[in-house]
Design an enzyme around this catalytic site. Structure first.
Site, PDB file in Angstrom:
ATOM      1  N   GLU A   1     -42.844 -40.254  21.999  1.00 16.13           N
ATOM      2  CA  GLU A   1     -42.217 -38.951  22.279  1.00 16.13           C
ATOM      3  C   GLU A   1     -41.307 -38.676  21.086  1.00 16.13           C
ATOM      4  O   GLU A   1     -40.190 -39.175  21.004  1.00 16.13           O
ATOM      5  CB  GLU A   1     -41.448 -39.061  23.597  1.00 16.13           C
TER       6      GLU A   1
ATOM      7  N   CYS B   1     -34.890 -33.068  21.859  1.00 16.74           N
ATOM      8  CA  CYS B   1     -36.184 -32.918  21.204  1.00 16.74           C
ATOM      9  C   CYS B   1     -36.806 -31.588  21.616  1.00 16.74           C
ATOM     10  O   CYS B   1     -37.680 -31.070  20.935  1.00 16.74           O
ATOM     11  CB  CYS B   1     -37.090 -34.099  21.516  1.00 16.74           C
TER      12      CYS B   1
HETATM   13  C1  UN1 Z   1     -35.394 -35.355  24.859  1.00 13.38           C
HETATM   14  O1  UN1 Z   1     -34.705 -34.565  24.211  1.00 13.38           O
HETATM   15  O2  UN1 Z   1     -35.820 -36.420  24.327  1.00 13.38           O
HETATM   16  O3  UN1 Z   1     -36.542 -31.071  28.785  1.00 13.38           O
HETATM   17  C2  UN1 Z   1     -35.718 -35.197  26.288  1.00 13.38           C
HETATM   18  C3  UN1 Z   1     -35.413 -31.447  28.428  1.00 13.38           C
HETATM   19  C4  UN1 Z   1     -34.862 -32.698  29.048  1.00 13.38           C
HETATM   20  C5  UN1 Z   1     -35.384 -33.903  28.362  1.00 13.38           C
HETATM   21  C6  UN1 Z   1     -35.285 -33.895  26.873  1.00 13.38           C
HETATM   22  N1  UN1 Z   1     -35.238 -32.723  30.449  1.00 13.38           N
HETATM   23  O4  UN1 Z   1     -34.750 -30.834  27.614  1.00 13.38           O
END
Ligand code: UN1
Length: 508
Positions: free
Chosen positions: A261, A295
């Site tokens: 990820e 992310c």
């Molecule tokens: C991440 O930034 O690695 O959808 C995960 C989202 C959160 C998870 C982000 N539920 O922004």
């Protein structure tokens, strides 16, 4: 701020390795952790050495032998108890997430909630690890698929979601019958140790073998050791594309499994049919939430030419109203970046974008003064750019939003997809043709595609992950559990004869 640690049951001296309910000071590097909120020292952690890692692996392997035999619904009960522990500690753990990582308290609490949610999901899942049954071509034969755990699952998590992403992996891996070794980001070890404290009680109470749940604090060397060790069946890694490529290479060389990820470069399309009263707050939250360090953060805004001036005006006005300061003060919208290196990356990216032709419409400032003494506070920035500007294709973990124009919806999709990353995407439109086209095969190429909501803030019920340089992994909801298990196809003959498949004759 010591009381935040005490509330989370973390006592000094800080121990950086833990398997089950036993913790020890590792023989590896020492990490001194400063809060990005106020620059104060939170404490020091003695991370694990290579020998500590071996010890942890041994404990994990022996725990697996026992844990895999426990019926999945009973493992679900253990996960339920962990979720209960999290519920009790939600406020304290949320504060620690916020203080150690710098995200707003609301988001810190949200992150703990995300852990609770995935535990609930996993409890139900523990009774639904379904296989299939298919018709055999041979008479009096039964053919079926069943799922078994993989063994030791290694989890490498990033600082930006110091606990939730670990929980997505761990809760599913546990109910599936695996044991987990967690290497959290060395920037946020205390939240990891706090979770381990909660799990320790569950392990002790249920008289479970050590090594179901282990934490090892460490840097790249421990990550590489995890990746290269053939006894770690699956490595699930969250972080930069650069990190993911290096982990993937090591794990692939031994034909191990990965869930990756990695980077995102998420865009929102604002169509001529968008409701701007929804779009503006969604874009602002997506771009500045977690100080642009998700992310899933919104990094690009692709606006129809007819809406451009109005959207930009509203956006710049909203950015002007943002309150920046301690994330523990709920009146503030934006907290600090994780550290001073992140501030440097923010400055460097803006400089490069300007030199490539970008125009700053808001922000581009590092804040100073008593309130910002950690040196990690910056102003969220909007840069007007052409879609082919080099920096637009690059993910910087900071609240920098590139805005650009389009004229046809096909052009908007083209811009949206023309980056190396493929995590999240969104369109704001009230036109059903546009929204359906966006979700069609000719629309977004991302793992997540939203309509009339922002790019971040996914729920745990769906599979989470993305394509291209995002790494292709899926975690969390839907059938993501299958990545933590091995599939076994079984054919069983209950007849008198021994017919062969494909009608082959073989007689002795
Ligand atoms: C991440 O930034 O690695 O959808 C995960 C989202 C959160 C998870 C982000 N539920 O922004």
């Amino acid at each position: 701020m010591k009381d935040i640690l005490i509330k989370n049951n973390i006592k000094s001296p800080f121990q950086g390795v833990s398997a089950g309910h036993k913790s020890w000071k590792g023989g590896g590097d020492t990490f001194s952790i400063k809060s990005p909120v106020d620059g104060k020292n939170i404490g020091r952690v003695k991370g694990g050495s290579s020998a500590d890692f071996d010890k942890v692996i041994k404990k994990a392997e022996s725990a697996f032998k026992e844990w895999r035999l426990m019926p999945a619904p009973q493992r679900g009960e253990v996960v339920r108890q962990f979720g209960e522990g999290l519920r009790k500690q939600k406020q304290a753990l949320g504060e620690l997430v916020s203080y150690e990582m710098g995200k707003s308290l609301q988001e810190g609490l949200g992150e703990v909630q995300e852990m609770i949610d995935i535990c609930d999901f996993a409890v139900g899942l523990s009774r639904q690890l379904y296989g299939l049954q298919m018709h055999s071509e041979r008479p009096e034969h039964r053919m079926m698929e069943q799922w078994h755990p993989l063994g030791v699952v290694g989890i490498i998590s990033a600082f930006n979601f110091p606990v939730a992403v670990w929980a997505w992996n761990t809760a599913l891996a546990w109910v599936s019958g695996n044991v987990c070794i967690w290497k959290p980001s060395e920037k946020t070890p205390f939240t990891a140790l706090a979770c381990q404290e909660i799990m320790k009680k569950v392990i002790k109470k249920n008289k479970l073998p050590e090594g179901i749940c282990s934490v090892i604090i460490g840097g790249r060397d421990i990550g590489a050791q995890m990746a290269s060790n053939p006894r770690v069946a699956l490595v699930s890694a969250t972080g930069s594309t650069r990190m993911g490529k290096s982990i993937a290479k090591i794990v692939a060389a031994r034909l191990g499994k990965t869930i990756l990820e990695l980077g995102g470069n998420n865009a929102v399309i604002i169509s001529q049919n968008a409701d701007l009263s929804h779009a503006v707050p969604a874009v602002v939250f997506g771009a500045v939430g977690t100080c642009g360090q998700r992310c899933t953060s919104t990094r690009r805004l692709i606006i129809h030419e007819s809406q451009y001036d109005s959207m930009i005006e509203k956006l710049v006005k909203a950015y002007g109203q943002l309150k920046i300061g301690s994330p523990l003060n709920e009146a503030n919208h934006v907290g600090p970046l994780i550290d001073k290196d992140a501030v440097k990356a923010y400055q460097k990216t803006i400089k490069q974008a300007i030199s490539q032709g970008g125009k700053v419409l808001s922000g581009n400032e590092v804040l100073s003064g008593e309130k910002f003494k950690s040196g990690c506070y910056i102003k969220p920035t909007i840069i007007e750019a052409k879609s082919d500007l080099k920096m637009v294709k690059h993910e910087t973990f900071a609240p920098i939003l590139y805005v650009m124009k389009y004229s046809t919806i096909e052009e908007a999709f083209e811009i949206q997809n023309n980056v190396p990353q493929g995590l999240s995407s969104s369109i704001f439109t009230l036109n059903i043709r546009e929204s359906e086209k966006f979700l069609s095969v000719a629309g977004s190429d991302c793992g997540i595609a939203n309509v009339n909501i922002g790019t971040s803030g996914a729920e745990i019920g769906g599979a989470f992950g993305g394509e291209k340089e995002t790494g292709g992994g899926r975690e969390s909801g839907s059938d993501a559990w299958k990545a933590y298990m091995r599939r076994q196809t079984c054919t069983l003959n209950y007849g008198e004869g021994l017919p062969l498949a494909q009608g082959i004759k073989f007689e002795l």
